[in-house]
Enzyme design. Structure first.
Site, PDB file in Angstrom:
ATOM      1  N   HIS A 209       0.832  -1.211   0.000  1.00 33.61           N
ATOM      2  CA  HIS A 209       0.000   0.000   0.000  1.00 33.61           C
ATOM      3  C   HIS A 209       0.865   1.259   0.000  1.00 33.61           C
ATOM      4  O   HIS A 209       1.917   1.303   0.638  1.00 33.61           O
ATOM      5  CB  HIS A 209      -0.910   0.025   1.230  1.00 33.61           C
ATOM      6  CG  HIS A 209      -2.030  -0.961   1.178  1.00 33.61           C
ATOM      7  ND1 HIS A 209      -3.083  -0.844   0.297  1.00 33.61           N
ATOM      8  CD2 HIS A 209      -2.262  -2.089   1.897  1.00 33.61           C
ATOM      9  CE1 HIS A 209      -3.923  -1.856   0.476  1.00 33.61           C
ATOM     10  NE2 HIS A 209      -3.449  -2.623   1.434  1.00 33.61           N
ATOM     11  N   ALA A 210       0.410   2.266  -0.708  1.00 33.27           N
ATOM     12  CA  ALA A 210       1.102   3.564  -0.685  1.00 33.27           C
ATOM     13  C   ALA A 210       0.995   4.158   0.713  1.00 33.27           C
ATOM     14  O   ALA A 210      -0.072   4.099   1.335  1.00 33.27           O
ATOM     15  CB  ALA A 210       0.466   4.511  -1.704  1.00 33.27           C
TER      16      ALA A 210
END
Length: 584
Positions: free
Chosen positions: A224-225
């Site tokens: 995930h960013a």
């Protein structure tokens, strides 16, 4: 072996390094202490943060550094605190080129400045990924060829057997009867035909979820960013929502055609939503079911709310199609006209979300703040994580009932909890599922494949451009950046655009051309809730999870993620063969 490195180099034990780490030998020429500050390229508008104090010693000082992201370093000859706000001139400043399992020398000389040299080259972290990808491609090609030749051989045997067993004479009436039977069978196949591409799409999403939840090989662009941006892991949840929305009008239409009363359908919708929410609470209680610290919201809870709202609206606003309009323009957008009241409600929801996000007064924070807080913007908004979204969730749910380890914490040093599946974000989650419903409505209204594909691709282009315009076609500088944590409007547009494209590809290859059966993804797609719940419960249990040695290379972590994904797909195939299907 991929990512192999010798155990010792100049007395340093490289096998004790974690994945994406390296050693730096720091040599200070004169008796003086220095301070190493670092800034990651991922941290937007952040100050340099103190990494370590470099104490003078006659022996080199060994520093263990993270190599996952590109960084910039500043070295100061005095203690300036935890952060550098550009008030003090650095002794030296540079961008070190760091790599996994590399060894570097940093020499600090008061007269000559800093000298950074590579002593041992790092390993290639992408060779394992490329190699495993090529191996998988080779296995798929061999499987396809093997299946092709097996079918050819079986077809040849059947042809020979039919030639030997065929009757010498067939009366016209018998021949006509057989033709009628075949025609009836073909008609039944068309009527009962299930779009395999929908199950395949869902299976791709669930398989991708299992892969990334098992670590995805610990590649940063798979995980995930931290805040803004779109990584592979950020596609899983929105694709699930999209395909759920696609299936809503198809399911409701089927029930209405069976003369099931709307009250009963609504009750079924409510019960299913309640089950999804409850299953989500069960998963959230794995760390301990104490209510005072139970996380209230989560992935399944978001599903439950979006499904309840979108399905209920569609149930009572949908119209029975009597006649397609003859006006060319109205005919082209008939799928939208039928959902016009839906769109008015959804636009109202989007306006409500934007109004609250940009206009709500958050104590101690600027209006319209969409950042991660912490060190973002030089600590000006340290306790403003998530802006209005974070404030509303903390106010209504309480900090202890939110997700305690947000992705922004490791990069932006945030202290406040923030739930990426919180209450406020449900507004745009509802809109997200509705876009999927619009896609499903196209399936119902337009039976020709060309009409479906044309409209899906138009939606993909429009939504993609809208998302790009909102984020300024950049990561951090647009009006509304793409952000999974906030479930931003640009995030909704871009991920649904990609979903339209993926569904179009699956539909074309599987349901139109028939060149792909959808395997292996179609099997987990037909049992998605078992795959999701089972993986969440058993993802740390053998045989799905195992450890070999230090588990400190991308190669072994990639193997683990692929093994976990393969095993759950195998489980799904077994359930499919046993005709075991579970729906909430």
């Amino acid at each position: 072996m991929f990512e192999y490195t010798e155990q010792y180099f100049n007395g340093l034990n490289l096998w004790k390094l974690r994945v994406d780490h390296a050693y730096v030998n720091v040599t200070i020429k004169q008796p003086h202490n220095y301070y190493l500050f670092s800034l990651s390229e991922e941290c937007d508008k952040c100050p340099y943060t103190k990494l370590q104090k470099l104490t003078y010693s006659k022996k080199p000082l060994i520093v263990n550094v993270d190599t996952e992201r590109k960084v910039s370093w500043r070295i100061f000859d005095q203690d300036i605190g935890d952060y550098d706000f550009n008030n003090v001139t650095a002794f030296c400043e540079f961008e070190p080129k760091l790599g996994e399992f590399g060894v570097y020398d940093l020499k600090i000389d008061r007269d000559n400045g800093c000298d950074f040299v590579t002593k041992k080259d790092p390993v290639s972290i992408y060779l394992p990924f490329l190699s495993v990808f090529l191996i998988i491609c080779a296995i798929i090609i061999v499987g396809i060829l093997g299946k092709y030749f097996y079918r050819k051989r079986s077809q040849l045997k059947r042809t020979r057997q039919n030639d030997n067993d065929s009757p010498k004479h067939l009366s016209p009436s018998s021949s006509q009867s057989l033709d009628n039977e075949k025609a009836f069978e073909e008609q039944q196949k068309i009527v009962k035909k299930r779009l395999k591409s929908l199950d395949t799409f869902r299976g791709i999403a669930i398989s991708l979820m299992i892969f990334v939840n098992t670590g995805g090989g610990r590649y940063w662009w798979i995980e995930h960013a931290p805040w803004n941006g779109l990584h592979i892991a950020d596609l899983v949840f929105p694709w699930f929502l999209f395909i759920m929305g696609v299936c809503i009008p198809i399911s409701i239409k089927s029930q209405i055609n069976k003369n099931i009363q709307k009250k009963k359908i609504l009750w079924n919708i409510f019960v299913r939503s309640l089950k999804l929410f409850f299953l989500g609470l069960i998963l959230n209680s794995q760390g301990g079911p104490h209510y005072s610290q139970l996380r209230i919201f989560g992935v399944l809870q978001r599903f439950a709310i979006a499904y309840l709202v979108v399905s209920s609206i569609h149930l009572y606003l949908t119209k029975t199609i009597t006649m397609v309009p003859q006006n060319p323009i109205a005919k082209e957008i008939f799928d939208i006209l039928l959902l016009l009241k839906h769109w008015l409600i959804m636009i109202g929801i989007v306006i409500l979300h934007l109004g609250i996000s940009f206009l709500l007064h958050v104590p101690g924070c600027p209006s319209g703040y969409l950042g991660p807080g912490g060190v973002h913007e030089m600590l000006k908004n340290y306790n403003c994580t998530g802006g209005a979204a974070g404030y509303i969730d903390r106010l209504i749910l309480g900090e202890k009932h939110l997700y305690q380890h947000p992705t922004a914490k490791s990069v932006y040093n945030t202290e406040l909890p923030f739930d990426p599946e919180g209450l406020f974000g449900c507004l745009l989650t509802i809109f997200h599922a509705f876009i999927g419903l619009q896609c499903g409505n196209i399936i119902i209204i337009y039976t020709e494949s060309k009409s479906r594909i044309k409209r899906w691709l138009i939606w993909a282009v429009i939504l993609g451009l809208l998302g790009g315009a909102l984020c300024g076609f950049s990561k951090n500088d647009g009006i509304i950046p793409i952000n999974k944590n906030l479930w931003s409007l640009s995030y909704v547009f871009v991920t649904t655009s990609l979903a339209f494209i993926l569904l179009t590809i699956c539909y074309y290859l599987i349901d139109i051309k028939g060149v792909w059966s959808g395997a292996p993804f179609i099997y987990p797609g037909m049992n998605a809730i078992i795959m999701y719940f089972g993986h969440e419960v058993f993802h740390q249990a053998f045989p799905w999870h195992w450890k070999i040695g230090a588990m400190n290379t991308h190669f072994v972590l990639l193997l683990l993620a692929l093994w976990n994904t393969f095993l759950w797909n195998l489980t799904a195939y077994y359930l499919y063969k046993r005709k075991i299907f579970f729906n909430v």
